[in-house]
Structures are given as C-alpha cells and as structure tokens.
Design a protein around this motif. Structure first.
Motif, PDB file in Angstrom:
ATOM      1  N   UNK A 102      -7.074  -7.556  -6.114  1.00  0.00           N
ATOM      2  CA  UNK A 102      -6.979  -6.551  -6.494  1.00  0.00           C
ATOM      3  C   UNK A 102      -6.026  -5.819  -5.999  1.00  0.00           C
ATOM      4  N   UNK A 103      -4.905  -6.140  -4.561  1.00  0.00           N
ATOM      5  CA  UNK A 103      -4.379  -5.153  -3.809  1.00  0.00           C
ATOM      6  C   UNK A 103      -3.218  -5.253  -4.987  1.00  0.00           C
ATOM      7  N   UNK A 104      -2.701  -6.140  -5.729  1.00  0.00           N
ATOM      8  CA  UNK A 104      -1.328  -5.958  -6.772  1.00  0.00           C
ATOM      9  C   UNK A 104      -2.370  -4.862  -8.351  1.00  0.00           C
ATOM     10  N   UNK A 105      -3.250  -5.165  -8.489  1.00  0.00           N
ATOM     11  CA  UNK A 105      -4.414  -4.440  -9.139  1.00  0.00           C
ATOM     12  C   UNK A 105      -4.285  -2.533  -8.928  1.00  0.00           C
ATOM     13  N   UNK A 106      -3.991  -2.991  -7.081  1.00  0.00           N
ATOM     14  CA  UNK A 106      -4.198  -0.579  -6.776  1.00  0.00           C
ATOM     15  C   UNK A 106      -2.872  -0.967  -6.999  1.00  0.00           C
ATOM     16  N   UNK A 107      -1.454  -2.044  -6.795  1.00  0.00           N
ATOM     17  CA  UNK A 107      -0.649  -0.700  -6.246  1.00  0.00           C
ATOM     18  C   UNK A 107       0.396  -0.883  -7.929  1.00  0.00           C
ATOM     19  N   UNK A 108      -0.242  -1.206  -8.960  1.00  0.00           N
ATOM     20  CA  UNK A 108      -0.171  -0.976 -10.522  1.00  0.00           C
ATOM     21  C   UNK A 108      -0.524  -0.253 -10.396  1.00  0.00           C
ATOM     22  N   UNK A 109      -2.259   0.652 -10.215  1.00  0.00           N
ATOM     23  CA  UNK A 109      -2.088   1.088 -10.770  1.00  0.00           C
ATOM     24  C   UNK A 109      -1.503   2.844 -10.386  1.00  0.00           C
ATOM     25  N   UNK A 110      -1.569   2.238  -8.359  1.00  0.00           N
ATOM     26  CA  UNK A 110      -0.222   3.672  -8.621  1.00  0.00           C
ATOM     27  C   UNK A 110       0.987   3.920  -8.441  1.00  0.00           C
ATOM     28  N   UNK A 111       1.401   2.790  -8.804  1.00  0.00           N
ATOM     29  CA  UNK A 111       2.883   3.119  -9.658  1.00  0.00           C
ATOM     30  C   UNK A 111       2.662   3.477 -10.929  1.00  0.00           C
ATOM     31  N   UNK A 112       1.731   3.749 -11.350  1.00  0.00           N
ATOM     32  CA  UNK A 112       1.600   3.834 -12.787  1.00  0.00           C
ATOM     33  C   UNK A 112       1.443   5.136 -13.191  1.00  0.00           C
ATOM     34  N   UNK A 113       0.916   5.742 -12.315  1.00  0.00           N
ATOM     35  CA  UNK A 113       0.223   7.104 -12.777  1.00  0.00           C
ATOM     36  C   UNK A 113       1.599   7.778 -11.256  1.00  0.00           C
ATOM     37  N   UNK A 114       1.780   7.181 -10.824  1.00  0.00           N
ATOM     38  CA  UNK A 114       3.176   7.751  -9.299  1.00  0.00           C
ATOM     39  C   UNK A 114       2.541   8.247  -8.563  1.00  0.00           C
ATOM     40  N   UNK A 115       1.095   7.421  -7.911  1.00  0.00           N
ATOM     41  CA  UNK A 115       0.790   7.975  -6.808  1.00  0.00           C
ATOM     42  C   UNK A 115       1.601   7.292  -5.868  1.00  0.00           C
ATOM     43  N   UNK A 116       1.782   8.671  -5.045  1.00  0.00           N
ATOM     44  CA  UNK A 116       1.390   8.233  -2.689  1.00  0.00           C
ATOM     45  C   UNK A 116       0.578   6.895  -2.467  1.00  0.00           C
ATOM     46  N   UNK A 117       0.750   7.268  -1.165  1.00  0.00           N
ATOM     47  CA  UNK A 117      -0.063   6.380  -0.693  1.00  0.00           C
ATOM     48  C   UNK A 117       0.245   7.143   1.089  1.00  0.00           C
ATOM     49  N   UNK A 118      -0.651   7.221   1.817  1.00  0.00           N
ATOM     50  CA  UNK A 118      -1.044   7.175   3.934  1.00  0.00           C
ATOM     51  C   UNK A 118      -0.562   6.206   3.842  1.00  0.00           C
ATOM     52  N   UNK A 119      -0.141   6.526   5.443  1.00  0.00           N
ATOM     53  CA  UNK A 119       0.377   5.580   5.855  1.00  0.00           C
ATOM     54  C   UNK A 119       0.144   4.155   6.656  1.00  0.00           C
ATOM     55  N   UNK A 120      -1.640   4.376   6.553  1.00  0.00           N
ATOM     56  CA  UNK A 120      -2.448   3.341   6.999  1.00  0.00           C
ATOM     57  C   UNK A 120      -2.341   2.320   5.372  1.00  0.00           C
ATOM     58  N   UNK A 121      -2.887   3.045   4.630  1.00  0.00           N
ATOM     59  CA  UNK A 121      -2.687   2.252   3.554  1.00  0.00           C
ATOM     60  C   UNK A 121      -1.956   1.641   3.059  1.00  0.00           C
ATOM     61  N   UNK A 122      -0.313   2.261   3.683  1.00  0.00           N
ATOM     62  CA  UNK A 122       1.011   1.652   2.987  1.00  0.00           C
ATOM     63  C   UNK A 122       0.596  -0.375   4.394  1.00  0.00           C
ATOM     64  N   UNK A 123       0.269   0.582   5.372  1.00  0.00           N
ATOM     65  CA  UNK A 123       0.586  -0.640   6.241  1.00  0.00           C
ATOM     66  C   UNK A 123      -0.397  -1.591   5.795  1.00  0.00           C
ATOM     67  N   UNK A 124      -2.045  -1.532   5.505  1.00  0.00           N
ATOM     68  CA  UNK A 124      -2.744  -2.537   4.432  1.00  0.00           C
ATOM     69  C   UNK A 124      -1.842  -3.216   3.539  1.00  0.00           C
ATOM     70  N   UNK A 125      -1.336  -2.408   2.937  1.00  0.00           N
ATOM     71  CA  UNK A 125      -0.622  -3.164   1.216  1.00  0.00           C
ATOM     72  C   UNK A 125       0.367  -4.192   1.962  1.00  0.00           C
ATOM     73  N   UNK A 126       1.413  -3.679   3.209  1.00  0.00           N
ATOM     74  CA  UNK A 126       1.948  -5.103   3.384  1.00  0.00           C
ATOM     75  C   UNK A 126       1.757  -5.795   3.968  1.00  0.00           C
ATOM     76  N   UNK A 127       0.521  -5.914   4.996  1.00  0.00           N
ATOM     77  CA  UNK A 127       0.389  -7.239   5.492  1.00  0.00           C
ATOM     78  C   UNK A 127      -0.606  -7.925   4.103  1.00  0.00           C
ATOM     79  N   UNK A 128      -0.847  -7.588   3.461  1.00  0.00           N
ATOM     80  CA  UNK A 128      -0.986  -8.281   1.415  1.00  0.00           C
ATOM     81  C   UNK A 128       0.123  -8.992   1.262  1.00  0.00           C
ATOM     82  N   UNK A 129       1.130  -7.896   1.230  1.00  0.00           N
ATOM     83  CA  UNK A 129       1.978  -8.811   0.508  1.00  0.00           C
ATOM     84  C   UNK A 129       3.379  -9.086   1.620  1.00  0.00           C
ATOM     85  N   UNK A 130       2.848  -9.086   2.484  1.00  0.00           N
ATOM     86  CA  UNK A 130       4.435 -10.242   3.466  1.00  0.00           C
ATOM     87  C   UNK A 130       3.411 -11.681   3.873  1.00  0.00           C
ATOM     88  N   UNK A 131       2.081 -11.871   4.060  1.00  0.00           N
ATOM     89  CA  UNK A 131       1.223 -12.818   4.174  1.00  0.00           C
ATOM     90  C   UNK A 131       0.316 -13.631   2.774  1.00  0.00           C
TER      91      UNK A 131
END
Length: 223
Positions: free
Chosen positions: A181-210
């Motif tokens: 899910x996290x991978x597909x979320x990030x892929x969609x954000x990048x596909x459409x050049x969508x941004x993230x807010x601080x809380x969202x990015x922090x959550x994604x980083x927790x999964x990406x680094x763990x």
C-alpha cells in the motif's frame, strides 16, 4: 488476473529483474524504478489546502479505456482485477466472478460489494496539487487505468474506513498489505506529481526506513 500479477510483482526486489525475458525488460524500462526510501525522498513537501474541493470536480466514472465496450471505468477495473472472471452481460452487467480485496484480505464474489478506490483519494489529490489542474486532467486522474496501482477494487467497508485519509491516519488492516500500500501510494503521488504534507511524509518515512525498506516503487509519470 494479469493486473493483480503486475501489482504483486511491483513489491518484489530489483534482484528479480534479470530473470525477466528481454521484451519484458524493455517494457519495464519505461517506468521509473527505485527503492521506497528514495521514492519518498522524491515527493515534494508542502502544506495542504482543501479550499474549493468538491468530488464533482473529478468526473468519474467515464467511458473507460475502451469506449466501445459498453463498460465504464469502474466495470473495466472490476473485470481487470477479477481473479475469477465475471460474465459480462448486456449493458456491462457483471455476473459471477471473484475478487480479493487486498486491503483486508477478503474474498468477494459480488461486484456490487466492491468499491473502486482511488489509491490517493480525490480530496487528497486536490489538497496535493490537483486544485490547479484543468478539468480534463482531473478526469484523467479519476479514471486512470494507465497505471495498475491508481485504482483498486476493495471491499466497500475498507474503502469507507479509509475515506480521504493519508497513511498518517489510515493503513490497510491487513499487515501483509501495508508495504504494498505504501509503495503504491508513493508511486501514485510521483506519477501525478502530487505533494505531501509533513505528517504524511513522516509516516511514509517510518515505513520506508523500517518494515518496508525492501519495497520497490515503479511509476511512469502521467502525460
């Protein structure tokens, strides 16, 4: 069946790529391929703003990828993601068929029990850059079958639990689904050049680094 295979393959290690046939490698080369951590680093960070959002600003479901098949986008996604193909009757009524809702691991045998979820919800897309798009681009986003991860057939219950929340506030209840899910979320954000807010990015980083550090992200920028 094919679409589900491609989705599942997206979470595999890059080490498997040399095992593909030459034509498959050439087809895959059109996509950007990177680790989840590096992909998260490519997502731009900015404050979100929902001013002016209404769901009707994203026209869906339209006539789908094949305007001559009599099926709209929702039906086309259901047909593509079925693990047992339904019968397509007059008026694109789907009978029979079996689906697996990967958010919660539930097997579903009635198309009417499924929602087609926008991986990045329409409201979240609006907050993250779609508010500046043309109506035509928002329609393309809302009906995007150009990437296997943009639209997903899931149980209505899991989709409504998710609502318009990002990964800082909601993750699939099935632990086995979360890295995908996290991978597909990030892929969609990048596909459409969508941004993230601080809380969202922090959550994604927790999964990406763990727990999801081995997840691979593949995306092709939308035209």
């Amino acid at each position: 069946m094919i679409k589900n295979f491609v989705r599942g393959f997206g979470a595999l290690s890059l080490a498997l790529i040399p095992l593909l046939s030459a034509p498959a490698v050439q087809a895959a080369s059109a996509a950007e391929v990177t680790t989840l951590a590096d992909a998260v680093g490519l997502v731009k960070v900015t404050e979100e703003d929902r001013t002016g959002y209404t769901r009707t600003k994203f026209k869906h479901w339209n006539a789908g990828d094949d305007a001559g098949d009599g099926c709209n986008t929702r039906a086309e996604v259901l047909i593509a993601e079925a693990v047992v193909a339904p019968t397509v009757e007059a008026g694109c009524k789907l009978a029979g068929g079996t689906w697996v809702s990967y958010y919660d691991g539930q097997e579903v045998t009635s198309a009417g029990s499924l929602d087609i979820d926008h991986m990045v919800p329409l409201a979240e897309a609006w907050d993250s850059g779609a508010s500046t798009w043309t109506a035509a681009r928002r329609e393309a986003y809302a009906n995007d079958q150009g990437a296997e991860v943009s639209l997903v057939a899931v149980t209505a219950r899991s989709n409504r639990q998710k609502s318009d929340q990002d990964p800082a506030d909601w993750m699939p209840p099935s632990p086995e689904a979360q890295c995908r899910y996290v991978g597909e979320w990030v892929a969609t954000k990048l596909r459409w050049q969508l941004t993230a807010d601080d809380r969202e990015l922090e959550a994604l980083q927790v999964y990406a680094e763990g727990p999801c550090e081995d997840t691979i992200v593949r995306y092709t920028p939308a035209a």
